[in-house]
Write a protein that holds these residues in place. Structure first.
Motif, PDB file in Angstrom:
ATOM      1  N   ASP A 350    -110.687 -33.629  55.510  1.00 49.85           N
ATOM      2  CA  ASP A 350    -110.244 -34.585  56.521  1.00 49.85           C
ATOM      3  C   ASP A 350    -109.034 -34.033  57.278  1.00 49.85           C
ATOM      4  O   ASP A 350    -107.940 -33.935  56.709  1.00 49.85           O
ATOM      5  N   PRO A 351    -109.176 -33.667  58.553  1.00 53.51           N
ATOM      6  CA  PRO A 351    -108.046 -33.096  59.291  1.00 53.51           C
ATOM      7  C   PRO A 351    -106.929 -34.107  59.535  1.00 53.51           C
ATOM      8  O   PRO A 351    -105.760 -33.725  59.669  1.00 53.51           O
ATOM      9  N   TYR A 352    -107.265 -35.381  59.594  1.00 57.86           N
ATOM     10  CA  TYR A 352    -106.232 -36.395  59.826  1.00 57.86           C
ATOM     11  C   TYR A 352    -105.304 -36.520  58.620  1.00 57.86           C
ATOM     12  O   TYR A 352    -104.097 -36.724  58.770  1.00 57.86           O
ATOM     13  N   PHE A 353    -105.858 -36.396  57.423  1.00 57.66           N
ATOM     14  CA  PHE A 353    -105.028 -36.434  56.221  1.00 57.66           C
ATOM     15  C   PHE A 353    -104.057 -35.252  56.200  1.00 57.66           C
ATOM     16  O   PHE A 353    -102.891 -35.409  55.811  1.00 57.66           O
ATOM     17  N   ILE A 354    -104.507 -34.086  56.648  1.00 56.70           N
ATOM     18  CA  ILE A 354    -103.635 -32.913  56.701  1.00 56.70           C
ATOM     19  C   ILE A 354    -102.474 -33.169  57.662  1.00 56.70           C
ATOM     20  O   ILE A 354    -101.325 -32.813  57.386  1.00 56.70           O
ATOM     21  N   ILE A 355    -102.776 -33.808  58.785  1.00 53.90           N
ATOM     22  CA  ILE A 355    -101.708 -34.143  59.739  1.00 53.90           C
ATOM     23  C   ILE A 355    -100.721 -35.113  59.095  1.00 53.90           C
ATOM     24  O   ILE A 355     -99.498 -34.954  59.224  1.00 53.90           O
ATOM     25  N   ALA A 356    -101.224 -36.117  58.403  1.00 57.10           N
ATOM     26  CA  ALA A 356    -100.346 -37.085  57.747  1.00 57.10           C
ATOM     27  C   ALA A 356     -99.423 -36.400  56.750  1.00 57.10           C
ATOM     28  O   ALA A 356     -98.222 -36.700  56.683  1.00 57.10           O
ATOM     29  N   MET A 357     -99.948 -35.471  55.963  1.00 53.28           N
ATOM     30  CA  MET A 357     -99.123 -34.788  54.965  1.00 53.28           C
ATOM     31  C   MET A 357     -98.095 -33.882  55.632  1.00 53.28           C
ATOM     32  O   MET A 357     -96.974 -33.723  55.128  1.00 53.28           O
ATOM     33  N   THR A 358     -98.448 -33.307  56.773  1.00 54.26           N
ATOM     34  CA  THR A 358     -97.471 -32.524  57.529  1.00 54.26           C
ATOM     35  C   THR A 358     -96.343 -33.417  58.032  1.00 54.26           C
ATOM     36  O   THR A 358     -95.162 -33.069  57.938  1.00 54.26           O
ATOM     37  N   LEU A 359     -96.689 -34.587  58.556  1.00 54.13           N
ATOM     38  CA  LEU A 359     -95.678 -35.527  59.054  1.00 54.13           C
ATOM     39  C   LEU A 359     -94.795 -36.051  57.927  1.00 54.13           C
ATOM     40  O   LEU A 359     -93.649 -36.437  58.168  1.00 54.13           O
ATOM     41  N   ARG A 360     -95.305 -36.077  56.702  1.00 54.11           N
ATOM     42  CA  ARG A 360     -94.525 -36.559  55.557  1.00 54.11           C
ATOM     43  C   ARG A 360     -93.579 -35.507  54.998  1.00 54.11           C
ATOM     44  O   ARG A 360     -92.782 -35.814  54.115  1.00 54.11           O
ATOM     45  N   ASP A 361     -93.690 -34.291  55.500  1.00 49.91           N
ATOM     46  CA  ASP A 361     -92.861 -33.216  54.968  1.00 49.91           C
ATOM     47  C   ASP A 361     -91.889 -32.665  55.998  1.00 49.91           C
ATOM     48  O   ASP A 361     -91.287 -31.616  55.794  1.00 49.91           O
ATOM     49  N   CYS A 362     -91.728 -33.357  57.117  1.00 54.52           N
ATOM     50  CA  CYS A 362     -90.841 -32.853  58.153  1.00 54.52           C
ATOM     51  C   CYS A 362     -89.379 -33.134  57.811  1.00 54.52           C
ATOM     52  O   CYS A 362     -89.065 -33.874  56.886  1.00 54.52           O
ATOM     53  N   THR A 363     -88.496 -32.518  58.574  1.00 48.18           N
ATOM     54  CA  THR A 363     -87.053 -32.721  58.423  1.00 48.18           C
ATOM     55  C   THR A 363     -86.516 -33.401  59.674  1.00 48.18           C
ATOM     56  O   THR A 363     -86.876 -33.030  60.792  1.00 48.18           O
ATOM     57  N   CYS A 364     -85.666 -34.386  59.478  1.00 47.43           N
ATOM     58  CA  CYS A 364     -85.013 -35.071  60.596  1.00 47.43           C
ATOM     59  C   CYS A 364     -83.602 -34.524  60.769  1.00 47.43           C
ATOM     60  O   CYS A 364     -82.822 -34.485  59.812  1.00 47.43           O
ATOM     61  N   PHE A 365     -83.283 -34.090  61.980  1.00 41.76           N
ATOM     62  CA  PHE A 365     -81.949 -33.615  62.338  1.00 41.76           C
ATOM     63  C   PHE A 365     -81.316 -34.665  63.254  1.00 41.76           C
ATOM     64  O   PHE A 365     -81.927 -35.070  64.243  1.00 41.76           O
ATOM     65  N   ALA A 366     -80.102 -35.081  62.934  1.00 40.70           N
ATOM     66  CA  ALA A 366     -79.438 -36.113  63.746  1.00 40.70           C
ATOM     67  C   ALA A 366     -77.991 -35.727  64.008  1.00 40.70           C
ATOM     68  O   ALA A 366     -77.222 -35.492  63.067  1.00 40.70           O
ATOM     69  N   GLN A 367     -77.638 -35.647  65.281  1.00 41.15           N
ATOM     70  CA  GLN A 367     -76.251 -35.417  65.675  1.00 41.15           C
ATOM     71  C   GLN A 367     -75.546 -36.769  65.817  1.00 41.15           C
ATOM     72  O   GLN A 367     -76.071 -37.683  66.457  1.00 41.15           O
ATOM     73  N   ILE A 368     -74.373 -36.866  65.219  1.00 43.78           N
ATOM     74  CA  ILE A 368     -73.572 -38.091  65.295  1.00 43.78           C
ATOM     75  C   ILE A 368     -72.234 -37.757  65.931  1.00 43.78           C
ATOM     76  O   ILE A 368     -71.524 -36.854  65.471  1.00 43.78           O
ATOM     77  N   HIS A 369     -71.887 -38.477  66.988  1.00 47.11           N
ATOM     78  CA  HIS A 369     -70.570 -38.304  67.595  1.00 47.11           C
ATOM     79  C   HIS A 369     -69.515 -38.952  66.702  1.00 47.11           C
ATOM     80  O   HIS A 369     -69.741 -40.030  66.145  1.00 47.11           O
ATOM     81  N   ARG A 370     -68.398 -38.290  66.539  1.00 41.54           N
ATOM     82  CA  ARG A 370     -67.378 -38.777  65.603  1.00 41.54           C
ATOM     83  C   ARG A 370     -66.668 -40.035  66.081  1.00 41.54           C
ATOM     84  O   ARG A 370     -66.132 -40.784  65.265  1.00 41.54           O
ATOM     85  N   ARG A 371     -66.663 -40.276  67.394  1.00 45.54           N
ATOM     86  CA  ARG A 371     -65.924 -41.441  67.891  1.00 45.54           C
ATOM     87  C   ARG A 371     -66.828 -42.432  68.608  1.00 45.54           C
ATOM     88  O   ARG A 371     -66.627 -43.638  68.517  1.00 45.54           O
ATOM     89  N   LYS A 372     -67.836 -41.940  69.328  1.00 41.92           N
ATOM     90  CA  LYS A 372     -68.715 -42.815  70.083  1.00 41.92           C
ATOM     91  C   LYS A 372     -69.956 -43.148  69.259  1.00 41.92           C
ATOM     92  O   LYS A 372     -70.356 -42.382  68.396  1.00 41.92           O
ATOM     93  N   GLN A 373     -70.563 -44.285  69.548  1.00 44.03           N
ATOM     94  CA  GLN A 373     -71.845 -44.620  68.933  1.00 44.03           C
ATOM     95  C   GLN A 373     -72.944 -43.915  69.723  1.00 44.03           C
ATOM     96  O   GLN A 373     -73.660 -44.504  70.519  1.00 44.03           O
ATOM     97  N   SER A 374     -73.028 -42.600  69.482  1.00 41.98           N
ATOM     98  CA  SER A 374     -73.982 -41.763  70.198  1.00 41.98           C
ATOM     99  C   SER A 374     -74.674 -40.860  69.190  1.00 41.98           C
ATOM    100  O   SER A 374     -74.013 -40.179  68.402  1.00 41.98           O
ATOM    101  N   ILE A 375     -76.012 -40.862  69.202  1.00 39.74           N
ATOM    102  CA  ILE A 375     -76.767 -40.014  68.290  1.00 39.74           C
ATOM    103  C   ILE A 375     -77.886 -39.307  69.044  1.00 39.74           C
ATOM    104  O   ILE A 375     -78.344 -39.772  70.085  1.00 39.74           O
ATOM    105  N   LYS A 376     -78.301 -38.168  68.514  1.00 43.16           N
ATOM    106  CA  LYS A 376     -79.440 -37.418  69.050  1.00 43.16           C
ATOM    107  C   LYS A 376     -80.313 -37.035  67.868  1.00 43.16           C
ATOM    108  O   LYS A 376     -79.816 -36.484  66.880  1.00 43.16           O
ATOM    109  N   ILE A 377     -81.599 -37.333  67.952  1.00 45.77           N
ATOM    110  CA  ILE A 377     -82.516 -37.093  66.842  1.00 45.77           C
ATOM    111  C   ILE A 377     -83.640 -36.150  67.268  1.00 45.77           C
ATOM    112  O   ILE A 377     -84.218 -36.299  68.344  1.00 45.77           O
ATOM    113  N   ARG A 378     -83.888 -35.171  66.414  1.00 50.97           N
ATOM    114  CA  ARG A 378     -85.053 -34.303  66.565  1.00 50.97           C
ATOM    115  C   ARG A 378     -85.671 -34.102  65.173  1.00 50.97           C
ATOM    116  O   ARG A 378     -84.994 -34.228  64.162  1.00 50.97           O
TER     117      ARG A 378
END
Length: 505
Positions: A350-378
Motif C-alpha cells: 500500500d503506497p499510502y501507508f508508506i506515505i503515512a509512515m514517512t509523515l510520522r517520522d519527520c522533524t519539525c523545525f521552529a524558530q522562536i523570536h525571543r521578544r516577539k510572538q513570532s514563529i516560523k515552522i518548517r
C-alpha cells in the motif's frame, strides 16, 4: 522546463580530487546529469574519466520528469528547474547533525566569481553507510522525486526546501569522511565509525538556523534540542511530531498513544542513565489539541531547555502556538488520510501507508523570536521508506507494543516495588475505566537472577493483575523510576495515579 546543469567555475584554490582527470572541473559537455537507478551503481564521486558516461537513459528520463512534469504545473514552484553543482575545493566546516541514515553539514565553497551559483542559507545533506567504503544503497534521484511529487503537494511551504546537488568530481565525499574521522571521538557513540557513502549526488536543504551576527551553536537532529544563534533574536527548536493520532491498530483499551507506548517500551528495553524519560518528551495526542489534559500538554515538553531560562510565559505561549500551528494540523490530517488500518493490518504494497509512515517520522523545525510572538515552522526528513526493509519492522513493533502490554499497562513492577509508568500520555487522563483488571509490566533481571522479595510481590500481584514479563537491567530501571514509586499500600487494581507531580510544568 528541462533540468539544466549549473557547472562549477574554475578556482585558483580548488583542491584536487583523487581519481579525477587533472585540470577538468567544469564538465561543460554534460547537459543533464544522472546516476543509475540501481542506487549509486558506477557512481563513485571522482572515479569517472571525462570520456566515460555517468548518465543512463533511465536516469535521464527521471531527471527530465523532475524538471518538467506537466501534472504538477500550477501548484506552485514544486519542480527543480536546474541542478546546482558543488565546485571542487568545497570543504565541510561543521557537522550540524547526524542520524542513523544521514548527516547534515555546513560547508564553505572556494572563492567564487559572480557567475557561480549561490549557496547562501543552504546545508549539505548526504546519506551515511555503516563503515568507510561500504556500498551505498541510497538513491537520491528517487528520493527527490518522492519529495517533489508527494511531500511538497501535501505540505506546501511547510516542507523544508530541498534540492539535488551534483557532487560528481567535487572531491567533497572524501573531504566529508576525512572530517568525520577527525571528529569521530566527539560523535555520539552509536554513530562513531559511520561515514558518507560514495556518491555523485547530495541534497541542498534549507538552513533553519536563525541568521544572526554570532557564530551558531551546533544543531543536533534528534528531538527536543535547543540551538540559539543570536541571543538577542531567535532560538531554534526541533522535535518529532510522530503519530498525531492514535494508531488505528492499537488496542481499544489503550492507556497511552502509539508514541508514548513506544517510549515506554524503549525505556524498559534500554534504561541507560542518559535516556530521557517519556514524560520529558511531547505526547503527540497533546499536540493540535487545546483540550488535552493539562498534565499531558505542558508546552515545555517540546523544548525542556527553554524552561527556567527566563521569559517563561513568553516561551510558553510561543510553544503553545507551535503545538497548535496549522502546519501541525495539516500534518495530522495527512497522516490520518493515508492510513486507516495501522501497522498491524496495513498491506505491504500500500503506497499510502508508506506515505503515512514517512509523515510520522519527520522533524519539525521552529524558530522562536525571543521578544516577539513570532514563529516560523518548517518540516524535514521526508525520506521514502522502502517497505522491503521497513514493513516487517513496523508490523513487529506494533505486535510487541500490544503483546508486551506497553499500550495498556497501568503499573510497572520492578525489584519488588510498584511504579507509575513515566509517560504522561493524554490517554492516561481520559475519563472512564478501560478494564476491571489492572495490567502490570513485570520487570525481571536480564541475566535470569531472581530475588525472593520480588517473587513474593509477583505472586501476590498475579492473583489480581494481568502480568507482562520483560527482562532488563533492573537496578538501572529502578534508579530512573524512583520518582514514580507507588505507595507501599497501593493496590494496582484500584489505585489512582497521582498526577500532581511537583516537577511537571
Amino acid at each position: 522546463m528541462a533540468l539544466q546543469v549549473v557547472p562549477p567555475q574554475r578556482s585558483e584554490d580548488s583542491g584536487s580530487n583523487q581519481g579525477d582527470s587533472a585540470g577538468d572541473s567544469s564538465d561543460e559537455s554534460i547537459s543533464v546529469p544522472s546516476q543509475s537507478t540501481t542506487p549509486n551503481r558506477g557512481s563513485v564521486a571522482g572515479d569517472v574519466d571525462d570520456g566515460d558516461p555517468w548518465v543512463t537513459p533511465q536516469d535521464m528520463a527521471l531527471l527530465q520528469a523532475l524538471g518538467a512534469d506537466p501534472g504538477l504545473r500550477g501548484r506552485g514552484n514544486l519542480r527543480q528547474s536546474r541542478v546546482r553543482r558543488l565546485p571542487r575545493g568545497t570543504r565541510p566546516i561543521k557537522l550540524i547533525g547526524e542520524g542513523a541514515a544521514n548527516a547534515v553539514f555546513e560547508f564553505k565553497i572556494p572563492r567564487r566569481s559572480c557567475s557561480d551559483p549561490d549557496f547562501t542559507g543552504l546545508l549539505l545533506r548526504v546519506a551515511k553507510v555503516p563503515s568507510l567504503n561500504h556500498p551505498p544503497t541510497y538513491n537520491y534521484l528517487l528520493q527527490q522525486d518522492f519529495y517533489q511529487a508527494t511531500i511538497k503537494p501535501l505540505l506546501g511551504i511547510h516542507a523544508v526546501q530541498q534540492e539535488l546537488v551534483i557532487l560528481h568530481k567535487s572531491g567533497i565525499v572524501d573531504e566529508l569522511n576525512k572530517f568525520l574521522r577527525d571528529i569521530d571521538h566527539s560523535r555520539k557513540v552509536k554513530f562513531r565509525g559511520t561515514f558518507i557513502g560514495l556518491t555523485d549526488w547530495g541534497f541542498l536543504v534549507e538552513d533553519m538556523r536563525p541568521q544572526g551576527k554570532t557564530t551558531p551553536l551546533p544543531l543536533c537532529l534528534s528531538p527536543h534540542m535547543l540551538t540559539s544563534l543570536d541571543p538577542d533574536e531567535c532560538v531554534l527548536i526541533e522535535f518529532k511530531p510522530k503519530w498525531l493520532s492514535q494508531s488505528p491498530s492499537a488496542p481499544k483499551a489503550a492507556n497511552r498513544c502509539r508514541q508514548c507506548a513506544m517510549e515506554l517500551r524503549n525505556l524498559v528495553k534500554d534504561p541507560s542513565r542518559d535516556r530521557k524519560l517519556p514524560e520529558r518528551k511531547p505526547c503527540p495526542l497533546a499536540l493540535v489539541n487545546e483540550d488535552a489534559p493539562w498534565q499531558a500538554n505542558s508546552p515545555f515538553r517540546l523544548a525542556p531547555q527553554l524552561a527556567g531560562i527566563g521569559s517563561d510565559e513568553h516561551y510558553r505561549e510561543a510553544l503553545r502556538s507551535i503545538a497548535n500551528h496549522h502546519a501541525i494540523h495539516e500534518l495530522k490530517a495527512q497522516q490520518d488520510l493515508h492510513d486507516k488500518l495501522g501497522p498491524l493490518y496495513a498491506e505491504r504494497s500500500d503506497p499510502y501507508f508508506i506515505i503515512a509512515m514517512t509523515l510520522r517520522d519527520c522533524t519539525c523545525f521552529a524558530q522562536i523570536h525571543r521578544r516577539k510572538q513570532s514563529i516560523k515552522i518548517r518540516m524535514g526528513d521526508f525520506d521514502w521508506k522502502d517497505p522491503v526493509v521497513k514493513f516487517d519492522r513496523w508490523h513487529g513493533a506494533e505486535e510487541e507494543l500490544i503483546n508486551g502490554g506497553f499500550y495498556t499497562a497501568d503499573w510497572i513492577l520492578c525489584g519488588g516495588s510498584y511504579y507509575n509508568p513515566p509517560t504522561l500520555c493524554a490517554l492516561e487522563f481520559a475519563s472512564g475505566k478501560r478494564s476491571n483488571q489492572a495490567e502490570v509490566l513485570n520487570i525481571q533481571e536480564r541475566d535470569g537472577a531472581k530475588k525472593k522479595t520480588r517473587e513474593t510481590s509477583i505472586a501476590k500481584a498475579e492473583a489480581r493483575a494481568k502480568m507482562f514479563n520483560h527482562k532488563t537491567d533492573v537496578a538501572a530501571l529502578q534508579e530512573l523510576l524512583e520518582p514514580y514509586k507507588a505507595e507501599p499500600s497501593s493496590d494496582p487494581s484500584t489505585a489512582v495515579r497521582d498526577v500532581l507531580r511537583s516537577h511537571q510544568r
